[in-house]
Design a protein around this motif. Structure first.
Motif, PDB file in Angstrom:
ATOM      1  N   ALA A 165      -7.700   0.754   0.627  1.00 51.87           N
ATOM      2  CA  ALA A 165      -6.721   0.123  -0.274  1.00 51.87           C
ATOM      3  C   ALA A 165      -6.981  -1.380  -0.273  1.00 51.87           C
ATOM      4  O   ALA A 165      -7.243  -1.970   0.778  1.00 51.87           O
TER       5      ALA A 165
ATOM      6  N   GLN B 235      -2.003   4.242   7.966  1.00 56.08           N
ATOM      7  CA  GLN B 235      -3.064   3.356   7.496  1.00 56.08           C
ATOM      8  C   GLN B 235      -3.303   2.308   8.571  1.00 56.08           C
ATOM      9  O   GLN B 235      -2.468   2.100   9.444  1.00 56.08           O
TER      10      GLN B 235
ATOM     11  N   LEU C  51      -6.830   1.537  -5.102  1.00 59.33           N
ATOM     12  CA  LEU C  51      -7.133   2.525  -4.076  1.00 59.33           C
ATOM     13  C   LEU C  51      -8.505   3.080  -4.424  1.00 59.33           C
ATOM     14  O   LEU C  51      -8.716   3.528  -5.555  1.00 59.33           O
TER      15      LEU C  51
ATOM     16  N   ALA D 233      -5.117   9.920   0.978  1.00 57.46           N
ATOM     17  CA  ALA D 233      -6.273   9.030   0.797  1.00 57.46           C
ATOM     18  C   ALA D 233      -7.113   9.469  -0.367  1.00 57.46           C
ATOM     19  O   ALA D 233      -7.149  10.599  -0.738  1.00 57.46           O
TER      20      ALA D 233
ATOM     21  N   ARG E  94       0.892   4.282  -2.656  1.00 55.00           N
ATOM     22  CA  ARG E  94       0.620   5.657  -2.219  1.00 55.00           C
ATOM     23  C   ARG E  94       1.843   6.563  -2.352  1.00 55.00           C
ATOM     24  O   ARG E  94       1.740   7.771  -2.197  1.00 55.00           O
TER      25      ARG E  94
ATOM     26  N   LEU F 172      -7.142   4.060   4.798  1.00 58.10           N
ATOM     27  CA  LEU F 172      -6.154   5.127   4.657  1.00 58.10           C
ATOM     28  C   LEU F 172      -6.577   6.279   5.546  1.00 58.10           C
ATOM     29  O   LEU F 172      -7.726   6.712   5.513  1.00 58.10           O
TER      30      LEU F 172
ATOM     31  N   VAL G 261       0.846  -1.202   0.000  1.00 54.64           N
ATOM     32  CA  VAL G 261       0.000   0.000   0.000  1.00 54.64           C
ATOM     33  C   VAL G 261       0.875   1.242   0.000  1.00 54.64           C
ATOM     34  O   VAL G 261       0.627   2.196  -0.739  1.00 54.64           O
ATOM     35  N   TRP G 262       1.930   1.253   0.831  1.00 55.99           N
ATOM     36  CA  TRP G 262       2.831   2.415   0.849  1.00 55.99           C
ATOM     37  C   TRP G 262       3.477   2.628  -0.508  1.00 55.99           C
ATOM     38  O   TRP G 262       3.651   3.762  -0.945  1.00 55.99           O
TER      39      TRP G 262
END
Length: 147
Positions: A117, A84, A112, A147, A78, A141, A74-75
């Motif tokens: 996510a 998160q 996303l 987000a 993003r 998020l 996820v990081w």
């Protein structure tokens, strides 16, 4: 935590985390990444065995590795370390992990959608084409942070 082009660098980030807390205790370490996936690894340790008769990992360390890898995916999506929370994580154990083998988790954040996510991935000891476990997860998020 960022490379020379200002992009999130999961190798540098995991190097920072691997020396602290449960990541250190469990032996989590960076393994590899591509444009839309990341791999973290957890070497076999006797202290992580859940079944002394077979030498298999306990479920908790496996779930922890899959959650850590999914969150890192996820990081990556993003573009950096942003707050998160894991909302849901399902790990299906498909087959036993070979005794003494390193477990490698590979995850992708494939969508996303507003503050959520979506992540999927596998855990394997030889090849991602022959997974020992599968993971699906959702992360909330935190508002105000991409987000």
């Amino acid at each position: 935590m960022f490379d020379g082009n200002g992009q999130f660098d999961p190798a540098a980030f995991e190097a920072l985390l691997s020396g602290h807390g449960h990541n250190s205790l469990l032996g989590h370490r960076y393994h590899a990444h591509g444009p839309d996936w990341v791999e973290l690894a957890m070497p076999w340790q006797e202290a992580l065995v859940g079944d002394r008769a077979t030498g298999a990992f306990a479920a908790g360390p496996v779930i922890s590795l899959m959650d850590n890898t999914a969150g890192t995916a996820v990081w990556m999506k993003r573009g950096g370390f942003l707050s998160q929370v894991t909302v849901d994580l399902r790990v299906d154990h498909v087959r036993p992990i070979a005794t003494g083998a390193t477990l490698i988790a590979r995850c992708t954040c494939y969508r996303l959608s507003g503050p959520i996510a979506f992540v999927r991935g596998v855990g394997y000891d030889v090849s991602p084409d022959d997974p020992a476990c599968q993971v699906n997860g959702t992360f909330m998020l935190i508002e105000g942070q991409g987000a």
